[in-house]
Structures are given as structure tokens and as C-alpha cells.
Design a protein around this motif. Structure first.
Motif, PDB file in Angstrom:
ATOM      1  N   MET A   4       0.849  -1.184   0.000  1.00 40.65           N
ATOM      2  CA  MET A   4       0.000   0.000   0.000  1.00 40.65           C
ATOM      3  C   MET A   4       0.889   1.240   0.000  1.00 40.65           C
ATOM      4  O   MET A   4       1.835   1.331   0.781  1.00 40.65           O
ATOM      5  N   ASP A   5       0.591   2.172  -0.884  1.00 38.60           N
ATOM      6  CA  ASP A   5       1.374   3.407  -0.994  1.00 38.60           C
ATOM      7  C   ASP A   5       0.488   4.587  -0.602  1.00 38.60           C
ATOM      8  O   ASP A   5      -0.450   4.943  -1.317  1.00 38.60           O
ATOM      9  N   LEU A   6       0.805   5.200   0.525  1.00 41.67           N
ATOM     10  CA  LEU A   6       0.080   6.384   1.005  1.00 41.67           C
ATOM     11  C   LEU A   6       0.992   7.609   1.048  1.00 41.67           C
ATOM     12  O   LEU A   6       0.679   8.605   1.700  1.00 41.67           O
ATOM     13  N   SER A   7       2.095   7.544   0.348  1.00 44.43           N
ATOM     14  CA  SER A   7       3.099   8.603   0.396  1.00 44.43           C
ATOM     15  C   SER A   7       2.533   9.969   0.018  1.00 44.43           C
ATOM     16  O   SER A   7       1.625  10.078  -0.821  1.00 44.43           O
ATOM     17  N   LEU A   8       3.100  11.003   0.659  1.00 47.62           N
ATOM     18  CA  LEU A   8       2.811  12.405   0.340  1.00 47.62           C
ATOM     19  C   LEU A   8       1.360  12.786   0.584  1.00 47.62           C
ATOM     20  O   LEU A   8       0.836  13.689  -0.059  1.00 47.62           O
ATOM     21  N   ASN A   9       0.700  12.069   1.497  1.00 47.12           N
ATOM     22  CA  ASN A   9      -0.601  12.481   2.007  1.00 47.12           C
ATOM     23  C   ASN A   9      -0.398  13.169   3.357  1.00 47.12           C
ATOM     24  O   ASN A   9       0.528  12.823   4.099  1.00 47.12           O
ATOM     25  N   PRO A  10      -1.258  14.127   3.721  1.00 51.34           N
ATOM     26  CA  PRO A  10      -1.102  14.814   5.011  1.00 51.34           C
ATOM     27  C   PRO A  10      -1.068  13.864   6.204  1.00 51.34           C
ATOM     28  O   PRO A  10      -0.359  14.110   7.190  1.00 51.34           O
ATOM     29  N   GLY A  11      -1.814  12.748   6.135  1.00 47.58           N
ATOM     30  CA  GLY A  11      -1.863  11.815   7.244  1.00 47.58           C
ATOM     31  C   GLY A  11      -0.546  11.119   7.546  1.00 47.58           C
ATOM     32  O   GLY A  11      -0.369  10.560   8.635  1.00 47.58           O
ATOM     33  N   CYS A  12       0.396  11.156   6.615  1.00 45.83           N
ATOM     34  CA  CYS A  12       1.694  10.499   6.831  1.00 45.83           C
ATOM     35  C   CYS A  12       2.498  11.171   7.938  1.00 45.83           C
ATOM     36  O   CYS A  12       3.443  10.576   8.471  1.00 45.83           O
ATOM     37  N   ALA A  13       2.134  12.402   8.295  1.00 42.65           N
ATOM     38  CA  ALA A  13       2.841  13.100   9.367  1.00 42.65           C
ATOM     39  C   ALA A  13       2.433  12.593  10.743  1.00 42.65           C
ATOM     40  O   ALA A  13       3.112  12.877  11.740  1.00 42.65           O
ATOM     41  N   ASP A  14       1.355  11.850  10.826  1.00 43.00           N
ATOM     42  CA  ASP A  14       0.869  11.307  12.096  1.00 43.00           C
ATOM     43  C   ASP A  14       1.452   9.905  12.280  1.00 43.00           C
ATOM     44  O   ASP A  14       0.942   8.919  11.742  1.00 43.00           O
ATOM     45  N   ARG A  15       2.509   9.802  13.047  1.00 40.00           N
ATOM     46  CA  ARG A  15       3.236   8.534  13.174  1.00 40.00           C
ATOM     47  C   ARG A  15       2.394   7.447  13.830  1.00 40.00           C
ATOM     48  O   ARG A  15       2.524   6.263  13.509  1.00 40.00           O
ATOM     49  N   ASN A  16       1.554   7.833  14.777  1.00 34.82           N
ATOM     50  CA  ASN A  16       0.722   6.841  15.456  1.00 34.82           C
ATOM     51  C   ASN A  16      -0.250   6.177  14.496  1.00 34.82           C
ATOM     52  O   ASN A  16      -0.439   4.950  14.517  1.00 34.82           O
ATOM     53  N   VAL A  17      -0.870   6.988  13.634  1.00 29.25           N
ATOM     54  CA  VAL A  17      -1.815   6.445  12.666  1.00 29.25           C
ATOM     55  C   VAL A  17      -1.080   5.594  11.631  1.00 29.25           C
ATOM     56  O   VAL A  17      -1.548   4.515  11.250  1.00 29.25           O
ATOM     57  N   VAL A  18       0.075   6.074  11.196  1.00 32.82           N
ATOM     58  CA  VAL A  18       0.867   5.310  10.214  1.00 32.82           C
ATOM     59  C   VAL A  18       1.240   3.942  10.774  1.00 32.82           C
ATOM     60  O   VAL A  18       1.191   2.932  10.062  1.00 32.82           O
ATOM     61  N   LYS A  19       1.584   3.900  12.042  1.00 30.31           N
ATOM     62  CA  LYS A  19       1.942   2.625  12.676  1.00 30.31           C
ATOM     63  C   LYS A  19       0.769   1.650  12.631  1.00 30.31           C
ATOM     64  O   LYS A  19       0.945   0.452  12.383  1.00 30.31           O
ATOM     65  N   LYS A  20      -0.445   2.167  12.825  1.00 26.94           N
ATOM     66  CA  LYS A  20      -1.632   1.319  12.751  1.00 26.94           C
ATOM     67  C   LYS A  20      -1.873   0.854  11.310  1.00 26.94           C
ATOM     68  O   LYS A  20      -2.267  -0.289  11.076  1.00 26.94           O
ATOM     69  N   MET A  21      -1.621   1.753  10.339  1.00 25.87           N
ATOM     70  CA  MET A  21      -1.835   1.415   8.935  1.00 25.87           C
ATOM     71  C   MET A  21      -0.904   0.291   8.475  1.00 25.87           C
ATOM     72  O   MET A  21      -1.249  -0.490   7.593  1.00 25.87           O
ATOM     73  N   GLN A  22       0.275   0.203   9.097  1.00 24.43           N
ATOM     74  CA  GLN A  22       1.245  -0.822   8.703  1.00 24.43           C
ATOM     75  C   GLN A  22       0.734  -2.235   8.959  1.00 24.43           C
ATOM     76  O   GLN A  22       1.224  -3.191   8.355  1.00 24.43           O
ATOM     77  N   LYS A  23      -0.258  -2.376   9.823  1.00 21.63           N
ATOM     78  CA  LYS A  23      -0.816  -3.692  10.114  1.00 21.63           C
ATOM     79  C   LYS A  23      -1.761  -4.181   9.024  1.00 21.63           C
ATOM     80  O   LYS A  23      -2.168  -5.348   9.030  1.00 21.63           O
ATOM     81  N   CYS A  24      -2.117  -3.286   8.081  1.00 17.31           N
ATOM     82  CA  CYS A  24      -3.075  -3.641   7.019  1.00 17.31           C
ATOM     83  C   CYS A  24      -2.402  -4.231   5.794  1.00 17.31           C
ATOM     84  O   CYS A  24      -3.078  -4.663   4.856  1.00 17.31           O
ATOM     85  N   CYS A  25      -1.067  -4.202   5.759  1.00 15.10           N
ATOM     86  CA  CYS A  25      -0.367  -4.668   4.552  1.00 15.10           C
ATOM     87  C   CYS A  25       1.009  -5.187   4.924  1.00 15.10           C
ATOM     88  O   CYS A  25       1.537  -4.902   6.003  1.00 15.10           O
ATOM     89  N   HIS A  26       1.596  -5.943   4.024  1.00 13.93           N
ATOM     90  CA  HIS A  26       2.948  -6.465   4.244  1.00 13.93           C
ATOM     91  C   HIS A  26       3.990  -5.366   4.102  1.00 13.93           C
ATOM     92  O   HIS A  26       5.022  -5.387   4.765  1.00 13.93           O
ATOM     93  N   TYR A  27       3.710  -4.389   3.214  1.00 13.44           N
ATOM     94  CA  TYR A  27       4.691  -3.323   2.974  1.00 13.44           C
ATOM     95  C   TYR A  27       3.951  -2.017   2.734  1.00 13.44           C
ATOM     96  O   TYR A  27       3.095  -1.943   1.854  1.00 13.44           O
ATOM     97  N   LEU A  28       4.269  -1.004   3.543  1.00  9.28           N
ATOM     98  CA  LEU A  28       3.600   0.306   3.450  1.00  9.28           C
ATOM     99  C   LEU A  28       4.608   1.385   3.078  1.00  9.28           C
ATOM    100  O   LEU A  28       5.649   1.541   3.731  1.00  9.28           O
ATOM    101  N   LEU A  29       4.295   2.140   2.038  1.00  7.59           N
ATOM    102  CA  LEU A  29       5.068   3.322   1.662  1.00  7.59           C
ATOM    103  C   LEU A  29       4.360   4.535   2.241  1.00  7.59           C
ATOM    104  O   LEU A  29       3.152   4.741   1.991  1.00  7.59           O
ATOM    105  N   HIS A  30       5.093   5.345   3.004  1.00  8.62           N
ATOM    106  CA  HIS A  30       4.455   6.482   3.669  1.00  8.62           C
ATOM    107  C   HIS A  30       5.391   7.679   3.750  1.00  8.62           C
ATOM    108  O   HIS A  30       5.523   8.324   4.786  1.00  8.62           O
ATOM    109  N   HIS A  31       6.067   8.003   2.676  1.00 14.34           N
ATOM    110  CA  HIS A  31       6.984   9.124   2.646  1.00 14.34           C
ATOM    111  C   HIS A  31       6.252  10.426   2.950  1.00 14.34           C
ATOM    112  O   HIS A  31       5.140  10.658   2.472  1.00 14.34           O
TER     113      HIS A  31
END
Length: 287
Positions: free
Chosen positions: A256-283
Motif C-alpha cells: 500500500m502506498d500512502l506517500s505524500l498524504n497529510p496523514g503520513c505526518a501522524d506517526r501513530n496512525v501510520v503505525k496502525k496502517m502498517q498492520k493492514c499490509c505487508h509493505y507500506l510506503l508512507h513518505h
């Protein structure tokens, strides 16, 4: 360059080459002569000529092409029509495509075509091309400038016929776009009908929190989805949480690639999103 020229000269001495690619290189006059000779004499099945303008006229005699990647201008229209008629192409890349609809009027009847990539220049009126898309594609990648909503409406109509897609990419080449909720709803509903999709990339379409209801409803229909790309949209932390709740109800994504979205600045939410996929892009966008 001399390197390209020497490679072309070496290729002319071999009569069994079926794949030829010239991309990102400049050709001198001698190299162009060697290339024309190759195009006349080789039994080519796979050909890429994106660095050379006006090359379509040199390809109309070919009858065995299975894969073609080519830069196309308006002047190439009739030549392109002949190429499509003479070959049973399985893969077609139209690079810097400026074709008008007329050369593609028989496009829907080319039942061999499974993979179509179209990259359209910023100044081209590409919307009239969309209704000509074949409805038996497995892969469709479209990169264009979405200056108005007409493009999305045209794509929504075309996708409603392309129900066999496995791989869909829609990339907006400009950064700013406001998508009306009714337009995004129509687009997502059409994609939802393509239930075989395994890879879906919607890049820079300004999808935001307001569109999440329609987006998640679409995702519930895509049972086979393994790859989801939503980079450079307008998804904030709240949108990420909505997406997270949706993805919890399905099998885990591969990528899943969510890079360059405003939500990527929220580390807590990103950490939760990582559980939805094997590999998460969140630049995160650099300031």
C-alpha cells in the motif's frame, strides 16, 4: 551516440532479433539509417521507440508485433491505424500520445490487446480518446492532465465496460484538482465493477476525507486487491483511520502506498496502517 550506433550496427548482422528497444537516446544520421534497415529486415515481435518522433511511418509493414511502445504525434494517426490493423498486439504503450480519436475508431475490435499504457502531453485534448478504449483489457495505465472533470466522467463511462481489468493506474500530471463528490462517486462506482482488479493506483486525484465513504465502498467490492496506491492525495489522519477500518475487514494487502498524504505526518496512525499490509510506503512531503 557512437555506442548506440555500434549496437545498431551489430544488430544488423543478426537476422533473428525479435526484440528491439531505443529509449532515452539520441540518434545521429548514420544510426537512423541503421535503424530503418533493422525495421525493414528483422522479424520484430517486441519494439520500443519512444525517443524517435515520427517513427510510426516506418512500422506499417510489420505484421508480427506483439508489444509496441512508441511516441505518437497527430501526424502519425493514419500510420498508427495501419499498425493496429496489421498486428495482433497484446501490449501497447502510447508515449506522449497526441492522437485524435479517428485513427482509433476500430480500437474496441482489437480483441488481442490486453495491456494499454497511455501517457498524454500536458497540452493535448485527450478526453475524446477515452470512449475508444477496448473493453477487454487486463491492464490500463493512463497518465494525463485532469484540468476539468470531463476526463473523470469519460473514464468512468469507459471503465464501466472494462470489467475484466486486473491492473488499473490513473495518474494526474498536475498537482491541483478539485473533484466534485458526484464525480468521484461515479469514478469509484465504475472501478468497483472491475471486481478482478489486483492492483489499483489512483495518484494525485485530490481524494480527501470527504471522498472516503465512496472510496471504502469501492474497496469492499475489490476482493482480489493486493496492491493499493493512493499517493499524493489529500488523505489526512481521519481519512487514514476510515481506510484502516475498511481494510481490517478484508485480507491483508501486499503493498500500500500512502506517500505524500497529510496523514503520513501522524506517526501513530501510520503505525496502525502498517498492520493492514505487508509493505507500506508512507513518505512525508519535505518542506
Amino acid at each position: 551516440s557512437m555506442t548506440t550506433q555500434s549496437l545498431l550496427k551489430e544488430a544488423t548482422e543478426k537476422s533473428t532479433i525479435s526484440t528491439l528497444g531505443l529509449e532515452g537516446c539520441s540518434l545521429n544520421e548514420e544510426s537512423l539509417k541503421l535503424l530503418r534497415s533493422l525495421l525493414l529486415n528483422l522479424p520484430l515481435r517486441n519494439l520500443a521507440l519512444t525517443s524517435i518522433e515520427g517513427s510510426a511511418r516506418h512500422l506499417t509493414h510489420l505484421h508480427q508485433l506483439q508489444s509496441l511502445k512508441i511516441a505518437i504525434s497527430k501526424e502519425d494517426g493514419e500510420h498508427m491505424h495501419d499498425i493496429l490493423q496489421n498486428n495482433r498486439l497484446q501490449s501497447l504503450h502510447l508515449h506522449r500520445c497526441e492522437l485524435t480519436p479517428r485513427p482509433l475508431k476500430h480500437f474496441p475490435s482489437f480483441d488481442s490487446l490486453r495491456e494499454l499504457h497511455i501517457k498524454i502531453p500536458t497540452n493535448a485534448d485527450w478526453v475524446p480518446l477515452i470512449p475508444a478504449l477496448p473493453n477487454h483489457l487486463h491492464t490500463l495505465h493512463l497518465s494525463a492532465v485532469f484540468a476539468t472533470e470531463d476526463g473523470f466522467l469519460a473514464i468512468s463511462t469507459a471503465l464501466s465496460q472494462c470489467t475484466g481489468l486486473n491492473d488499473l493506474l490513473i495518474r494526474n500530471e498536475i498537482a491541483h484538482l478539485h473533484l466534485q463528490s458526484s464525480t468521484s462517486e461515479a469514478l469509484f462506482a465504475s472501478i468497483a465493477g472491475c471486481v478482478r482488479i489486483k492492483s489499483l493506483v489512483l495518484h494525485r486525484l485530490n481524494i480527501d476525507a470527504a471522498a472516503m465513504h465512496n472510496l471504502t465502498r469501492m474497496l469492499h467490492s475489490l476482493y482480489h486487491l493486493d496492491v493499493l496506491g493512493l499517493s499524493e492525495n489529500g488523505l489526512n489522519s481521519d481519512a487514514f483511520i476510515t481506510l484502516l477500518e475498511c481494510l481490517k475487514q478484508r485480507s491483508q494487502l501486499e503493498i500500500m502506498d500512502l506517500s505524500l498524504n497529510p496523514g503520513c505526518a501522524d506517526r501513530n496512525v501510520v503505525k496502525k496502517m502498517q498492520k493492514c499490509c505487508h509493505y507500506l510506503l508512507h513518505h512525508v512531503r519535505k518542506l
